[in-house]
Structure formats: C-alpha cells, structure tokens
Design a protein around this motif. Structure first.
Motif, PDB file in Angstrom:
ATOM      1  N   PHE A  48      48.274  56.719  44.228  1.00 37.42           N
ATOM      2  CA  PHE A  48      49.006  56.227  45.399  1.00 37.42           C
ATOM      3  C   PHE A  48      48.321  55.563  46.482  1.00 37.42           C
ATOM      4  CE2 PHE A  48      51.079  57.817  49.421  1.00 37.42           C
ATOM      5  CZ  PHE A  48      52.541  57.177  49.391  1.00 37.42           C
ATOM      6  N   GLU A  49      46.981  56.344  46.591  1.00 38.68           N
ATOM      7  CA  GLU A  49      45.894  55.512  47.662  1.00 38.68           C
ATOM      8  C   GLU A  49      45.811  54.261  47.299  1.00 38.68           C
ATOM      9  OE1 GLU A  49      42.422  57.790  48.076  1.00 38.68           O
ATOM     10  OE2 GLU A  49      43.541  59.761  48.604  1.00 38.68           O
ATOM     11  N   ARG A  50      45.679  54.052  45.815  1.00 37.07           N
ATOM     12  CA  ARG A  50      45.210  52.576  45.477  1.00 37.07           C
ATOM     13  C   ARG A  50      46.298  51.711  45.795  1.00 37.07           C
ATOM     14  NH1 ARG A  50      42.580  52.162  39.872  1.00 37.07           N
ATOM     15  NH2 ARG A  50      42.100  54.512  39.592  1.00 37.07           N
ATOM     16  N   GLY A  51      47.580  52.256  45.621  1.00 37.92           N
ATOM     17  CA  GLY A  51      48.796  51.458  45.729  1.00 37.92           C
ATOM     18  C   GLY A  51      48.752  51.033  47.217  1.00 37.92           C
ATOM     19  N   LYS A  52      48.343  51.956  48.106  1.00 38.98           N
ATOM     20  CA  LYS A  52      48.536  51.443  49.575  1.00 38.98           C
ATOM     21  C   LYS A  52      47.287  50.527  49.681  1.00 38.98           C
ATOM     22  CE  LYS A  52      49.348  55.681  52.142  1.00 38.98           C
ATOM     23  NZ  LYS A  52      48.905  56.786  52.991  1.00 38.98           N
ATOM     24  N   GLU A  53      46.216  50.463  49.145  1.00 35.21           N
ATOM     25  CA  GLU A  53      45.237  49.489  49.377  1.00 35.21           C
ATOM     26  C   GLU A  53      45.573  47.791  48.933  1.00 35.21           C
ATOM     27  OE1 GLU A  53      41.748  49.989  46.965  1.00 35.21           O
ATOM     28  OE2 GLU A  53      40.477  48.705  48.043  1.00 35.21           O
ATOM     29  N   VAL A  54      46.469  48.064  47.694  1.00 38.10           N
ATOM     30  CA  VAL A  54      46.934  46.727  47.428  1.00 38.10           C
ATOM     31  C   VAL A  54      48.158  46.265  48.518  1.00 38.10           C
ATOM     32  CG1 VAL A  54      48.586  45.887  45.478  1.00 38.10           C
ATOM     33  CG2 VAL A  54      46.499  47.442  44.945  1.00 38.10           C
ATOM     34  N   GLY A  55      48.820  47.360  48.798  1.00 35.57           N
ATOM     35  CA  GLY A  55      49.741  46.772  49.764  1.00 35.57           C
ATOM     36  C   GLY A  55      49.149  46.100  51.132  1.00 35.57           C
ATOM     37  N   THR A  56      48.018  46.679  51.405  1.00 42.75           N
ATOM     38  CA  THR A  56      47.312  46.259  52.514  1.00 42.75           C
ATOM     39  C   THR A  56      46.836  44.841  52.248  1.00 42.75           C
ATOM     40  OG1 THR A  56      46.684  48.318  53.150  1.00 42.75           O
ATOM     41  CG2 THR A  56      45.484  46.417  54.285  1.00 42.75           C
ATOM     42  N   TYR A  57      46.260  44.602  51.196  1.00 42.98           N
ATOM     43  CA  TYR A  57      45.660  43.263  50.879  1.00 42.98           C
ATOM     44  C   TYR A  57      46.921  42.199  50.728  1.00 42.98           C
ATOM     45  CZ  TYR A  57      40.852  44.016  49.876  1.00 42.98           C
ATOM     46  OH  TYR A  57      39.557  44.208  49.942  1.00 42.98           O
ATOM     47  N   ALA A  58      48.285  42.728  50.227  1.00 40.75           N
ATOM     48  CA  ALA A  58      49.209  41.795  50.048  1.00 40.75           C
ATOM     49  C   ALA A  58      49.668  41.403  51.391  1.00 40.75           C
ATOM     50  CB  ALA A  58      50.264  42.679  49.121  1.00 40.75           C
ATOM     51  N   GLN A  59      49.755  42.258  52.312  1.00 41.06           N
ATOM     52  CA  GLN A  59      50.120  41.864  53.690  1.00 41.06           C
ATOM     53  C   GLN A  59      49.450  40.666  54.403  1.00 41.06           C
ATOM     54  OE1 GLN A  59      49.728  45.577  55.939  1.00 41.06           O
ATOM     55  NE2 GLN A  59      51.737  46.368  55.218  1.00 41.06           N
ATOM     56  N   MET A  60      48.144  40.445  53.729  1.00 36.61           N
ATOM     57  CA  MET A  60      47.292  39.105  54.235  1.00 36.61           C
ATOM     58  C   MET A  60      47.959  38.039  53.803  1.00 36.61           C
ATOM     59  SD  MET A  60      43.511  40.325  53.416  1.00 36.61           S
ATOM     60  CE  MET A  60      43.073  42.140  53.620  1.00 36.61           C
ATOM     61  N   ILE A 158      49.813  41.805  40.574  1.00 32.70           N
ATOM     62  CA  ILE A 158      48.410  41.495  40.399  1.00 32.70           C
ATOM     63  C   ILE A 158      48.092  40.212  39.294  1.00 32.70           C
ATOM     64  CG2 ILE A 158      46.058  42.204  39.673  1.00 32.70           C
ATOM     65  CD1 ILE A 158      46.676  43.510  42.363  1.00 32.70           C
ATOM     66  N   ASN A 159      47.326  39.398  39.646  1.00 36.39           N
ATOM     67  CA  ASN A 159      47.006  38.348  38.570  1.00 36.39           C
ATOM     68  C   ASN A 159      45.705  38.798  37.951  1.00 36.39           C
ATOM     69  OD1 ASN A 159      46.315  36.232  36.988  1.00 36.39           O
ATOM     70  ND2 ASN A 159      45.637  34.914  39.020  1.00 36.39           N
ATOM     71  N   ASN A 160      45.803  39.343  36.880  1.00 35.42           N
ATOM     72  CA  ASN A 160      44.463  40.066  36.169  1.00 35.42           C
ATOM     73  C   ASN A 160      43.726  38.909  35.723  1.00 35.42           C
ATOM     74  OD1 ASN A 160      46.055  39.558  33.955  1.00 35.42           O
ATOM     75  ND2 ASN A 160      46.057  41.577  33.151  1.00 35.42           N
ATOM     76  N   LYS A 161      43.957  37.609  35.768  1.00 33.16           N
ATOM     77  CA  LYS A 161      43.252  36.727  35.275  1.00 33.16           C
ATOM     78  C   LYS A 161      42.403  36.317  36.397  1.00 33.16           C
ATOM     79  CE  LYS A 161      45.009  35.397  31.195  1.00 33.16           C
ATOM     80  NZ  LYS A 161      46.387  36.306  31.328  1.00 33.16           N
ATOM     81  N   TYR A 162      42.537  36.469  37.722  1.00 33.74           N
ATOM     82  CA  TYR A 162      41.667  36.157  38.787  1.00 33.74           C
ATOM     83  C   TYR A 162      40.126  36.898  38.556  1.00 33.74           C
ATOM     84  CZ  TYR A 162      40.036  36.569  43.597  1.00 33.74           C
ATOM     85  OH  TYR A 162      39.251  36.786  44.676  1.00 33.74           O
ATOM     86  N   VAL A 163      39.402  36.044  39.091  1.00 33.46           N
ATOM     87  CA  VAL A 163      38.072  36.605  38.917  1.00 33.46           C
ATOM     88  C   VAL A 163      37.340  36.272  40.249  1.00 33.46           C
ATOM     89  CG1 VAL A 163      35.607  35.943  38.025  1.00 33.46           C
ATOM     90  CG2 VAL A 163      37.669  35.739  36.544  1.00 33.46           C
ATOM     91  N   ARG A 164      36.924  37.231  40.774  1.00 29.01           N
ATOM     92  CA  ARG A 164      36.372  37.229  42.155  1.00 29.01           C
ATOM     93  C   ARG A 164      35.266  36.343  42.410  1.00 29.01           C
ATOM     94  NH1 ARG A 164      35.513  42.426  46.369  1.00 29.01           N
ATOM     95  NH2 ARG A 164      34.794  41.061  48.145  1.00 29.01           N
ATOM     96  N   ASN A 165      35.210  35.767  43.524  1.00 28.36           N
ATOM     97  CA  ASN A 165      34.117  34.800  43.730  1.00 28.36           C
ATOM     98  C   ASN A 165      33.862  34.764  45.155  1.00 28.36           C
ATOM     99  OD1 ASN A 165      31.771  33.160  43.867  1.00 28.36           O
ATOM    100  ND2 ASN A 165      33.325  31.237  43.269  1.00 28.36           N
ATOM    101  N   ILE A 311      41.901  45.906  42.890  1.00 29.87           N
ATOM    102  CA  ILE A 311      41.025  44.908  43.645  1.00 29.87           C
ATOM    103  C   ILE A 311      39.567  44.484  43.131  1.00 29.87           C
ATOM    104  CG2 ILE A 311      40.182  44.225  46.012  1.00 29.87           C
ATOM    105  CD1 ILE A 311      43.271  44.769  45.875  1.00 29.87           C
ATOM    106  N   PRO A 312      39.203  43.521  42.652  1.00 30.83           N
ATOM    107  CA  PRO A 312      38.068  43.618  41.666  1.00 30.83           C
ATOM    108  C   PRO A 312      36.725  43.788  42.987  1.00 30.83           C
ATOM    109  CG  PRO A 312      39.081  41.259  41.824  1.00 30.83           C
ATOM    110  CD  PRO A 312      40.027  42.262  42.334  1.00 30.83           C
ATOM    111  N   PRO A 313      35.848  44.564  42.612  1.00 33.86           N
ATOM    112  CA  PRO A 313      34.929  44.929  43.505  1.00 33.86           C
ATOM    113  C   PRO A 313      33.634  43.989  43.578  1.00 33.86           C
ATOM    114  CG  PRO A 313      34.520  46.201  41.554  1.00 33.86           C
ATOM    115  CD  PRO A 313      35.842  45.579  41.238  1.00 33.86           C
ATOM    116  N   PHE A 314      33.319  43.286  42.588  1.00 32.75           N
ATOM    117  CA  PHE A 314      32.198  42.531  42.716  1.00 32.75           C
ATOM    118  C   PHE A 314      32.443  40.955  42.098  1.00 32.75           C
ATOM    119  CE2 PHE A 314      30.698  47.014  41.053  1.00 32.75           C
ATOM    120  CZ  PHE A 314      30.381  47.273  42.461  1.00 32.75           C
ATOM    121  N   ASN A 315      31.467  40.162  42.791  1.00 29.38           N
ATOM    122  CA  ASN A 315      31.752  38.802  42.011  1.00 29.38           C
ATOM    123  C   ASN A 315      31.650  38.708  40.574  1.00 29.38           C
ATOM    124  OD1 ASN A 315      31.955  37.695  44.382  1.00 29.38           O
ATOM    125  ND2 ASN A 315      29.793  36.964  44.652  1.00 29.38           N
TER     126      ASN A 315
END
Ligand code: SF4
Length: 494
Positions: A48-60, A158-165, A311-315
C-alpha cells in the motif's frame, strides 16, 4: 433493518464496487460482517505504501495540482472541496471526490483539457487487468452522472521497459492508455452491477457463494480465513504441478486427497498423494546419487537477497527489476577442507551492485561448482550483473555455466517428504530435512520480509534499529545457504 441501515446499504463506494465484482459474498461480508475479515499483513501494508509512492510520481505528470485530502476528512467535505475547486476553475486535482446515484468515487488525477476533463487512474502494475477498466468505468459513470464533461478516461501504469538514467523521467516511467472509447459500452454493465450489489446488501443472509479461483483473482480476498474453514489438511488444494487440479476436483465434490481417482493424477502427484496418505517419505536413491555425483570441488553454496520497486532506484535499472543487496556464500575447496563463510550486506542508502559483484567474484573460485536453490532466480540476477558491468561478463558467464540447482531433485520428486504438502521450495524442504535449522525462531522468515526489512533499514535514521535489522538480515540469508550445505550432507546419507 432500520431505515438508516437501508440507506447505508444502498451506498456503494468504488472499492466496494470492485470488491463486489470479484465476489458478492465478499461485498456482503465487508459491509455486514467486517469482523470476519482477516488481518492486513505487513507485506500488504508495505504494498500500500509503495502504491502511494507511485501515485505521487504519477502526479508529476500533471504538476501543480490541488490535492483533496482524504485521511481524516469526511466524505461530504471531500465532495464540497472538490466542487469548490472545479467552480474556481482549478485545472488539475489529485484525489478529487464525487458522488452520483449514491455511489462514491475518488479519482487519482483529474485534469481539465480543452474539450473537458480527463480521468487518470494510476496503477502500480506493469500491465492492464480487466478490473482496472471497471475501476475507471465506475468513475466515468459517477463523474458523468454528476454533470462533469468528461473527454477522456485513462489508465496510467508502469512501463517496465523504462531504464533509469539520472532523475526519474515520469513521461517514460508511465504509460498512459486511453480507454475512453470503451467507457460507454461498460456503462450498462456498471449500472446493472450496482443494482445487483444493492440487492445483495439488502439480504438478511450471507450469499451462498462457494470458494473457487475467484478467492484469489484478481486479488487475494481477505475473507479466506472464514470461507475456507471447511478445507483441512490433505485436501485436493495441496496438489501441485501438472495433472489434477484442486479447484476442478472441488467442483466435482472431491475435497480429500484419498478420494481423487488415480487416473487423474500425474506421476509426481501420485507420489505426493501416496506419501501424504501413508505418512511416508519417498527417496529415489539412484537419482539422488546421480545428483550428488554431478557436484565437484571447489564447491560453493550461494544465495542472493534482492529487492524490487516500481520506481527504479539506480541508473541502469528498470521498474520491478530484482536488485541484489545481499548474499551469503559457503565455500569448500576440496573434500578435506573446512567450509569457509563469506557474506555481503549493503549499507543503507547506497547502490550496492558494484561492491557486491566485485566481492563475490573474488570469493567464488574459477570453475567452482555453484549450488543455488531455484537457479532461474540466481541466474537472472547474474545476467543483470552482466548488463550492468559488461567488464565482468566472462567471469559471470563461467559462474552461470557452473550452477547446479539443488531444487531440481525436489522439483522432480526424486526426494519427497510427505510434510512438504506438494511444495518444493527451500522453506518447505529445509525444516524437514534438517530439523535443527528452522525459520520459526527467525525474525525474518522469508524473502518478502527480508526485502521489507531492507527498505525499513534504508529509511531508518536510528542506529540501533539499523543494527538490529542488519543482524536479522545476515542471520536470515546465512540460514538459507547453511541450509543448502546441510541438505546436501543429509542427502549423502540417503
Ligand atoms: S473467500 Fe472467496 S468466497 Fe469467500 S468472500 Fe472471498 S472471494 Fe468470496
């Protein structure tokens, strides 16, 4: 039933509607017999906590919106504040609240465009499920009914192909799927379902709905403890793998393993049923010997602990990719040598990948036989390391090629202990094969708990809490690997 009860029963929230789509009995119990609900697990809370975090990112995706708070704010006030903001001409609202026909919904993000308002329902999953479409459809029905001009209905996932950079790029992290076109066609269904659910809620008795696959689909129902009380040990639901299926047998009225016709069972299931009913274990000594003969020195036993996050944590990491933060390793160089123990556990808040792989590559001798339990998991992690650090590709490939899966003899039922109840996980096999090692007294009992403990440790500022969690994580990971060492020792005695 009093008038107030009747009014209360006619009221349907979005979450109750979705619960009802899964099972009318769950809907009824939730409203009328909530005391029968099971407790929310620690893992669910973390989810549930992680869902909230995703929601906050989506608001951006739609910045500078106004949030309509919901915690400790009465529903009526949430609706008034939403109406006020819309009248003021606010373009973006987070968590706005609406009601129509006594159905209450909250929208994750509402954004006003040129032609009307867009509904954006945010999901932390990496794929669309049918239930999400109905989640949006009930919102669409209520907002439209409440008189709001709706021009778009969307699912954001979530787009699971996204690679953080660098910083998270929310435009790439999320996929926005426009499902406006199918909203009208879903409306009839939504209206009919709401009416049916209201009828169910009026009843005096619990709906007569039997257990089935729907108890776990699309979500694990929180009334399983109540509805599954009649399912005891040695039931058909213990059957695993190919062959007869517990749900199908149950539908035919077969509940106990002793009643399952032999011809429906696969060979592995026959071993399981025979062992369970006769309370005996099965060991195929020839196959176990072949397995043991396939091992060589130097001999290593390896176990990784990992975490994953939407939310991918590292590059270089993707959403939901397994990120190793810990390993334990037992190593024996020849038949006469003593075991040596190595371990790694990342410090909180750092990217552990480079430090971890460099330490591991030093500790595993070239051409060592590397025993793991469930090789697809460990190999998957080692392959990720090759992508992250191509300079170590050759060394990692050697390890991958030399991996032996200790799960294999259990999976193939060359070893089956009747108390494994159809499972071949290390959690099922270890305590039976090596009773002196058990997870029961451990603070951390499984990988999910370990991951959540790691997250807690990473966020904690309290040195004593960090130290306590570190100790528990080290003990847990060590037990998995020591368990493998002892299991092989035990197998040599078969
Ligand atoms: S456990 Fe199954 S039958 Fe019982 S309420 Fe939940 S979904 Fe319905």
């Amino acid at each position: 039933m009093t008038l107030s009860d009747k009014l209360q029963n006619a009221y349907v929230s979005k979450s109750l509607f979705l619960r009802g789509l899964q099972c009318y009995k769950s809907l009824y119990l939730d409203r009328r017999r909530p005391e029968l609900r099971g407790e929310i697990s620690y893992a669910q809370e973390k989810l549930f906590e992680r869902g909230k975090e995703v929601g906050t990112y989506a608001q951006m995706l739609f910045p500078c919106g106004i949030i309509i708070p919901y915690e400790e704010t009465p529903v009526s006030e949430q609706i008034i504040r939403t109406t006020d903001e819309i009248k003021k001409g606010t373009l973006t609202l987070y968590e706005p609240a609406f009601t129509y026909n006594n159905v209450f919904v909250k929208v994750d993000i509402l954004n006003k465009g040129k032609k009307g308002f867009g509904i954006y329902e945010v999901k932390m999953a990496a794929e669309i499920k049918d239930i999400y479409i109905y989640d949006v459809a009930v919102q669409h029905y209520v907002l439209k009914g409440a008189g709001l001009p709706i021009s778009k209905a969307n699912l954001v996932y979530i787009n699971n192909k996204y690679v953080r950079n660098g910083d998270i790029d929310v435009d790439k992290l999320f996929i926005i799927e426009d499902i406006t076109e199918i909203m009208e066609e879903k409306e009839d269904f939504v209206v009919k379902e709401i009416e049916s659910m209201r009828e169910v809620l009026k009843e005096d008795d619990i709906p007569d709905i039997d257990i089935g696959r729907h108890c776990h689909n699309p979500y694990d129902c929180d009334f399983i403890g109540f509805c599954w009380q009649h399912i005891h040990e040695d039931s058909v639901f213990e059957l695993k793998g190919r062959g007869a299926n517990g749900y199908e047998l149950y539908k035919q009225g077969i509940i106990h393993l002793k009643d399952v016709p032999q011809e429906l069972l696969s060979n592995n299931q026959k071993i399981q049923v025979e062992c369970t009913l006769e309370r005996k274990d099965f060991i195929n000594q020839k196959k176990v010997k072949e397995f043991l003969n396939s091992l060589w020195y130097p001999l290593c036993f390896l176990d990784f602990e990992t975490f994953y996050s939407p939310i991918p944590p590292f590059n270089g990491t993707r959403p939901y990719q397994q990120i190793p933060y810990q390993y334990s390793l037992y190593r024996k160089d020849n038949a006469d040598a003593e075991f040596r123990y190595y371990e790694y556990l990342s410090q909180p808040g750092i990217d552990p990948r480079k430090e971890l792989i460099e330490k591991l590559l030093k500790e595993i001798p070239e051409d060592a036989c590397v025993i793991v339990y469930n090789k697809s998991f460990e190999i998957g992690i080692l392959k990720s390391f090759k992508d992250w650090f191509p300079e170590y590709k050759e060394k990692i490939d050697t390890i991958i090629n030399n991996i032996i899966d200790l799960m294999s003899p259990f999976q193939k039922k060359d070893i089956y202990l009747w108390q494994m109840r159809g499972s071949y996980s290390i959690k099922a096999a270890l305590p039976l094969l090596v009773p002196e090692l058990s997870y029961n007294n451990m603070e951390i009992k499984d990988g999910e708990m370990a991951m959540n403990a790691y997250f807690t440790m990473a966020k904690s500022k309290d040195p004593s809490e960090i130290e306590k969690i570190r100790k528990a994580l080290l003990e847990y990971c060590k037990l998995d690997t020591l368990g493998m060492v002892k299991m092989v020792e035990r197998m040599r005695g078969f």
